[in-house]
Motif scaffolding. Structure first.
Motif, PDB file in Angstrom:
ATOM      1  N   SER A  96      53.614   4.041   1.696  1.00  0.00           N
ATOM      2  CA  SER A  96      53.357   2.611   1.880  1.00  0.00           C
ATOM      3  C   SER A  96      51.886   2.296   1.651  1.00  0.00           C
ATOM      4  CB  SER A  96      53.776   2.176   3.289  1.00  0.00           C
ATOM      5  OG  SER A  96      55.161   2.352   3.487  1.00  0.00           O
ATOM      6  N   ILE A  97      51.014   3.170   2.137  1.00  0.00           N
ATOM      7  CA  ILE A  97      49.575   2.990   1.913  1.00  0.00           C
ATOM      8  C   ILE A  97      49.267   3.077   0.422  1.00  0.00           C
ATOM      9  CG2 ILE A  97      47.302   4.015   2.280  1.00  0.00           C
ATOM     10  CD1 ILE A  97      48.308   4.888   5.062  1.00  0.00           C
ATOM     11  N   ILE A  98      49.842   4.080  -0.242  1.00  0.00           N
ATOM     12  CA  ILE A  98      49.640   4.235  -1.681  1.00  0.00           C
ATOM     13  C   ILE A  98      50.104   2.983  -2.418  1.00  0.00           C
ATOM     14  CG2 ILE A  98      50.439   5.494  -3.730  1.00  0.00           C
ATOM     15  CD1 ILE A  98      50.499   8.017  -1.982  1.00  0.00           C
ATOM     16  N   SER A  99      51.232   2.432  -1.988  1.00  0.00           N
ATOM     17  CA  SER A  99      51.791   1.262  -2.656  1.00  0.00           C
ATOM     18  C   SER A  99      50.885   0.041  -2.531  1.00  0.00           C
ATOM     19  CB  SER A  99      53.171   0.932  -2.086  1.00  0.00           C
ATOM     20  OG  SER A  99      54.105   1.936  -2.414  1.00  0.00           O
ATOM     21  N   VAL A 100      50.382  -0.238  -1.331  1.00  0.00           N
ATOM     22  CA  VAL A 100      49.539  -1.424  -1.172  1.00  0.00           C
ATOM     23  C   VAL A 100      48.194  -1.241  -1.866  1.00  0.00           C
ATOM     24  CG1 VAL A 100      50.675  -2.173   0.947  1.00  0.00           C
ATOM     25  CG2 VAL A 100      48.692  -0.687   1.101  1.00  0.00           C
ATOM     26  N   VAL A 101      47.692  -0.009  -1.887  1.00  0.00           N
ATOM     27  CA  VAL A 101      46.478   0.254  -2.660  1.00  0.00           C
ATOM     28  C   VAL A 101      46.761   0.010  -4.136  1.00  0.00           C
ATOM     29  CG1 VAL A 101      44.861   2.045  -3.393  1.00  0.00           C
ATOM     30  CG2 VAL A 101      45.503   1.872  -0.990  1.00  0.00           C
ATOM     31  N   ASN A 102      47.930   0.452  -4.576  1.00  0.00           N
ATOM     32  CA  ASN A 102      48.322   0.247  -5.967  1.00  0.00           C
ATOM     33  C   ASN A 102      48.394  -1.236  -6.325  1.00  0.00           C
ATOM     34  OD1 ASN A 102      49.624   1.147  -8.593  1.00  0.00           O
ATOM     35  ND2 ASN A 102      51.259  -0.106  -7.735  1.00  0.00           N
ATOM     36  N   PHE A 103      48.911  -2.065  -5.411  1.00  0.00           N
ATOM     37  CA  PHE A 103      48.991  -3.500  -5.677  1.00  0.00           C
ATOM     38  C   PHE A 103      47.602  -4.060  -6.014  1.00  0.00           C
ATOM     39  CE2 PHE A 103      53.118  -2.977  -4.627  1.00  0.00           C
ATOM     40  CZ  PHE A 103      53.530  -3.136  -3.308  1.00  0.00           C
ATOM     41  N   ILE A 105      44.777  -2.298  -6.861  1.00  0.00           N
ATOM     42  CA  ILE A 105      44.180  -1.666  -8.042  1.00  0.00           C
ATOM     43  C   ILE A 105      44.734  -2.298  -9.309  1.00  0.00           C
ATOM     44  CG2 ILE A 105      44.224   0.468  -9.412  1.00  0.00           C
ATOM     45  CD1 ILE A 105      43.722   1.995  -6.860  1.00  0.00           C
ATOM     46  N   TYR A 106      46.045  -2.541  -9.305  1.00  0.00           N
ATOM     47  CA  TYR A 106      46.660  -3.134 -10.487  1.00  0.00           C
ATOM     48  C   TYR A 106      46.124  -4.547 -10.731  1.00  0.00           C
ATOM     49  CZ  TYR A 106      50.206  -4.010 -14.019  1.00  0.00           C
ATOM     50  OH  TYR A 106      50.834  -4.279 -15.196  1.00  0.00           O
ATOM     51  N   ARG A 107      45.855  -5.256  -9.663  1.00  0.00           N
ATOM     52  CA  ARG A 107      45.302  -6.608  -9.796  1.00  0.00           C
ATOM     53  C   ARG A 107      43.936  -6.572 -10.469  1.00  0.00           C
ATOM     54  NH1 ARG A 107      41.761  -9.212  -6.522  1.00  0.00           N
ATOM     55  NH2 ARG A 107      41.928  -7.542  -4.989  1.00  0.00           N
ATOM     56  N   GLU A 108      43.125  -5.550 -10.170  1.00  0.00           N
ATOM     57  CA  GLU A 108      41.761  -5.488 -10.698  1.00  0.00           C
ATOM     58  C   GLU A 108      41.680  -4.734 -12.028  1.00  0.00           C
ATOM     59  OE1 GLU A 108      39.839  -7.848  -7.969  1.00  0.00           O
ATOM     60  OE2 GLU A 108      38.974  -6.847  -9.717  1.00  0.00           O
ATOM     61  N   SER A 134      37.272  -7.495  -1.908  1.00  0.00           N
ATOM     62  CA  SER A 134      37.756  -8.746  -2.482  1.00  0.00           C
ATOM     63  C   SER A 134      39.277  -8.827  -2.487  1.00  0.00           C
ATOM     64  CB  SER A 134      37.240  -8.895  -3.921  1.00  0.00           C
ATOM     65  OG  SER A 134      37.756  -7.860  -4.735  1.00  0.00           O
ATOM     66  N   SER A 135      39.945  -7.780  -2.029  1.00  0.00           N
ATOM     67  CA  SER A 135      41.405  -7.782  -1.997  1.00  0.00           C
ATOM     68  C   SER A 135      41.902  -8.727  -0.912  1.00  0.00           C
ATOM     69  CB  SER A 135      41.927  -6.364  -1.728  1.00  0.00           C
ATOM     70  OG  SER A 135      41.476  -5.463  -2.708  1.00  0.00           O
ATOM     71  N   PRO A 136      43.069  -9.339  -1.115  1.00  0.00           N
ATOM     72  CA  PRO A 136      43.631 -10.238  -0.094  1.00  0.00           C
ATOM     73  C   PRO A 136      44.069  -9.449   1.137  1.00  0.00           C
ATOM     74  CG  PRO A 136      45.160  -9.940  -1.918  1.00  0.00           C
ATOM     75  CD  PRO A 136      43.891  -9.269  -2.325  1.00  0.00           C
ATOM     76  N   ILE A 137      43.261  -9.463   2.181  1.00  0.00           N
ATOM     77  CA  ILE A 137      43.488  -8.615   3.346  1.00  0.00           C
ATOM     78  C   ILE A 137      44.809  -8.932   4.047  1.00  0.00           C
ATOM     79  CG2 ILE A 137      42.559  -7.874   5.562  1.00  0.00           C
ATOM     80  CD1 ILE A 137      40.946  -6.968   3.144  1.00  0.00           C
ATOM     81  N   SER A 443      33.014 -20.403  -2.647  1.00  0.00           N
ATOM     82  CA  SER A 443      33.608 -19.095  -2.370  1.00  0.00           C
ATOM     83  C   SER A 443      35.075 -19.232  -1.968  1.00  0.00           C
ATOM     84  CB  SER A 443      32.817 -18.387  -1.271  1.00  0.00           C
ATOM     85  OG  SER A 443      32.739 -19.205  -0.105  1.00  0.00           O
ATOM     86  N   ASP A 444      35.758 -20.191  -2.568  1.00  0.00           N
ATOM     87  CA  ASP A 444      37.157 -20.421  -2.212  1.00  0.00           C
ATOM     88  C   ASP A 444      38.072 -19.299  -2.675  1.00  0.00           C
ATOM     89  OD1 ASP A 444      36.465 -22.783  -1.030  1.00  0.00           O
ATOM     90  OD2 ASP A 444      36.984 -24.032  -2.759  1.00  0.00           O
ATOM     91  N   ASP A 445      37.747 -18.703  -3.829  1.00  0.00           N
ATOM     92  CA  ASP A 445      38.563 -17.606  -4.341  1.00  0.00           C
ATOM     93  C   ASP A 445      37.660 -16.672  -5.137  1.00  0.00           C
ATOM     94  OD1 ASP A 445      38.087 -18.916  -6.777  1.00  0.00           O
ATOM     95  OD2 ASP A 445      40.020 -19.944  -6.722  1.00  0.00           O
ATOM     96  N   ASN A 446      38.241 -15.590  -5.659  1.00  0.00           N
ATOM     97  CA  ASN A 446      37.450 -14.598  -6.380  1.00  0.00           C
ATOM     98  C   ASN A 446      36.821 -15.164  -7.649  1.00  0.00           C
ATOM     99  OD1 ASN A 446      37.686 -12.493  -4.609  1.00  0.00           O
ATOM    100  ND2 ASN A 446      39.460 -11.573  -5.604  1.00  0.00           N
ATOM    101  N   LYS A 447      37.495 -16.105  -8.293  1.00  0.00           N
ATOM    102  CA  LYS A 447      36.931 -16.696  -9.508  1.00  0.00           C
ATOM    103  C   LYS A 447      35.646 -17.454  -9.185  1.00  0.00           C
ATOM    104  CE  LYS A 447      39.703 -18.571 -12.495  1.00  0.00           C
ATOM    105  NZ  LYS A 447      40.597 -19.505 -13.225  1.00  0.00           N
ATOM    106  N   ALA A 448      35.674 -18.238  -8.131  1.00  0.00           N
ATOM    107  CA  ALA A 448      34.475 -18.984  -7.734  1.00  0.00           C
ATOM    108  C   ALA A 448      33.354 -18.024  -7.327  1.00  0.00           C
ATOM    109  CB  ALA A 448      34.812 -19.929  -6.583  1.00  0.00           C
TER     110      ALA A 448
END
Length: 620
Positions: A96-103, A105-108, A134-137, A443-448
């Motif tokens: 489960s930890i690997i999976s959420v880390v993967n989510f 990493i894949y985003r970035e 910067s990940s959605p905690i 600083s509303d989101d990562n793009k800003a």
């Protein structure tokens, strides 16, 4: 005996359900990428995932299988399996930890969790934490809790907690044992085919996100870790060695050896800025973005711009080696992981040092990160300044903010004997995009946040130059600006295989440039790896050791750029760009599909290039 076999069936069913849930969450998180994909294609992901899911489950079942065989041959009739519940729960939490880390990493990164990511976390945990900030905690914690809870509940429901053996002869038991081991081995291997199972067996679609979803996350990580230990065989064999080398030789053989000299002198000071994530998309000139890099856009109008330059890869370690060593990327591999090979590469600082330049490297982070220090100190940089050399520590998660590093660099340059070669690697524009002051774009989101840190770095460059103009050495200095790599932001270029993701600015600037070349734009396609040969040619210093770097200011140089990501690559020239997936063996992008002959030529060049550069890496 049948009840025993039923135990394994139920056990396999449990893990297949767990992987199903994991995959479903992955697809939901990436739903925007597959919004236009037919529902049937998305459903097909789960079918094509079965071979790797079964293989991973077979790895997991090895421990229960050994236990089962022991109790089967011992003659016991009833076995309590409390330990198996603990074994499963440990794996559920770990996976489960690997999976959420993967989510995240894949985003970035646009690729699944692999050995590089694990090595990053183990060797530099502080930087890994900073990068993940910067990940959605809330989403990450929620997904982790969901996977763990569902895993525990389904296990309680499906996996047997007691094993009952029927009274059968010892000969039948002895016959069953090799069958069980053979079956497990075949599932691990992926059947009786000539080739053992690999990621490409899960690939089925032109949509990369579906292929990545079909690849079992844990299996992919395991294979990546095992493969990372191997640097003795070339995984990219497309042609005979002679054919591949001929392709590459033709690419690097200009019709004539000539150079357009844009400088007033061949012994200027050289100040090289390698700017974190400074994609061409941030600028008005190349990306049509207003107000993010106003100072840099002003510099463009007074300098020499190479407008079609592409980074070698998508991470800093690869960009650093391309810029300073002229060494291309290795797709899934990275030369920085092998310090013994790293030291055998050339470095731009070496020929400059041998020609009387005083050399220094400035970085606000930990220089040990990704073996940067090993490269810097083995390539004639006489001085290294990193975060440990600042009395007042910066509050950035990575180290010192860019303004602090630039101030230190200016102070040192004012004391330095000319000519000097000074390199700065910036870092403030790195996730989690922390600033020392008020963010320009909020600083509303990562793009800003990303736009704000880019604006900040741009202002730091301007402040540096404004102060430098007051110094005596300024008029005899060439400033070279290039990014370490492109970025998914600010234009949300989520596909790692599109060439725009690698587009970066390369700018020569300074009073040392001849007046007739100020504001000049060179539009031939080139690579980040071409910085070394281009700079050295301006200084009339041979660049023969930089065999992967070409002189962008030689009008007879063949225009092209090569870039790569984990198991994928792209190649482009002035006519066309083609990107290719090395796992699925498919073309992902073709800028001009009507010109099939040119597309074939470009793809063959890409294959030959990666094959040859990886072979050199092996032989270093």
């Amino acid at each position: 005996m049948f009840k025993g076999l039923l135990f394994f069936i139920r056990y396999f069913l449990f893990w297949l359900l767990f992987f199903f849930i994991d995959r479903l969450i992955f697809l939901l998180i990436n739903s925007k990428k597959i919004a236009a994909v037919p529902f049937s294609a998305t459903v097909a992901t789960f079918y094509h995932a079965l071979p790797l899911d079964l293989s991973m489950t077979a790895y997991i079942v090895v421990v229960p299988l050994l236990s089962y065989v022991y109790w089967l041959l011992s003659g016991r009739k009833i076995i309590e399996l409390k330990w198996l519940s603990v074994y499963n729960k440990v794996l559920i939490v770990l996976f489960s930890i690997i999976s959420v880390v993967n989510f995240n990493i894949y985003r970035e990164w646009g690729s699944k969790i692999n050995a590089k990511a694990v090595g990053f976390a183990i060797s530099t945990p502080n930087e890994a934490l900073a990068s993940s900030a910067s990940s959605p905690i809330a989403l990450t914690i929620s997904m982790l809790a969901l996977l763990v809870v569902l895993g525990f509940i389904i296990q309680q429901w499906i996996v047997q907690r007691k094993l009952t053996f029927e009274a059968v002869s010892i000969w039948l038991r002895l016959l069953v044992v090799p069958v069980l081991f053979a079956g497990t081995f075949l599932l691990v291997r992926g059947g009786l085919g000539g080739s053992p199972i690999n990621q490409s067996m899960a690939y089925f679609s032109k949509e990369q996100v579906l292929n990545h979803a079909a690849v079992n996350t844990e299996w992919n990580l395991l294979r990546s870790v095992l493969a990372a230990r191997k640097a003795s065989s070339n995984p990219y064999l497309y042609f005979s060695r002679q054919q591949a080398e001929k392709y590459v030789k033709d690419l690097y053989t200009p019709a004539k050896d000539s150079t357009i000299h844009v400088l007033k002198t061949d012994r200027p000071n050289v100040v090289l800025f390698i700017i974190e994530s400074f994609t061409a998309d941030l600028t008005k000139t190349l990306g049509n973005e207003e107000g993010i890099t106003p100072n840099f856009d002003t510099l463009i109008n007074k300098g020499v711009l190479f407008s079609k330059i592409y980074s070698s890869g998508s991470r800093t370690d690869k960009g650093l080696m391309a810029t300073l060593a002229g060494f291309p990327t290795l797709a899934a591999g990275s030369v920085v992981k092998w310090p013994d090979k790293l030291q055998k590469l050339p470095g731009l600082s070496q020929p400059l040092f041998k020609n009387g330049y005083n050399t220094a490297f400035f970085y606000g982070g930990e220089s040990e990160f990704d073996n940067y220090k090993a490269f810097i100190l083995s390539h004639n940089y006489q001085k290294l300044v990193d975060r440990n050399d600042f009395k007042i520590k910066g509050k950035s998660p990575w180290g010192q903010f860019d303004e602090d590093v630039f101030k230190r660099q200016l102070s040192d340059l004012n004391k330095e004997k000319q000519p000097f070669f000074s390199t700065t690697l910036t870092l403030t524009n790195h996730e989690p995009y922390v600033l020392p002051g008020r963010p320009r774009f909020g600083s509303d989101d990562n793009k800003a946040k990303f736009k704000s840190t880019a604006y900040y770095t741009d202002s730091c460059i301007n402040a540096f130059l404004n102060t430098a103009r007051k110094q005596a050495w300024y008029k005899n200095t060439l400033f070279v600006f290039i990014a370490d790599h492109g970025h998914v932001l600010p234009k949300d270029r989520v596909d790692v295989f599109v060439p725009e993701r690698y587009h970066v600015p390369l700018l020569f600037y300074g009073d040392v440039i001849k007046e007739e070349f100020r504001g000049k734009k060179f539009t031939n396609v080139g690579s980040q790896a071409d910085v070394a040969a281009t700079v050295l040619a301006q200084l009339n210093i041979p660049a023969t050791e930089f065999i992967w770097s070409k002189n962008l200011l030689n009008p007879y140089t063949k225009p092209f750029a090569f870039f790569s990501w984990d198991n994928g690559m792209g190649f482009m020239n002035n006519k066309q760009c083609v990107t290719f997936d090395n796992v699925g063996k498919m073309v992902l992008y073709n800028s001009n599909p009507k010109d099939k002959d040119e597309a074939t030529h470009v793809l063959n060049a890409a294959k030959a290039y990666l094959q040859t550069v990886y072979q050199q890496f092996i032989e270093l």
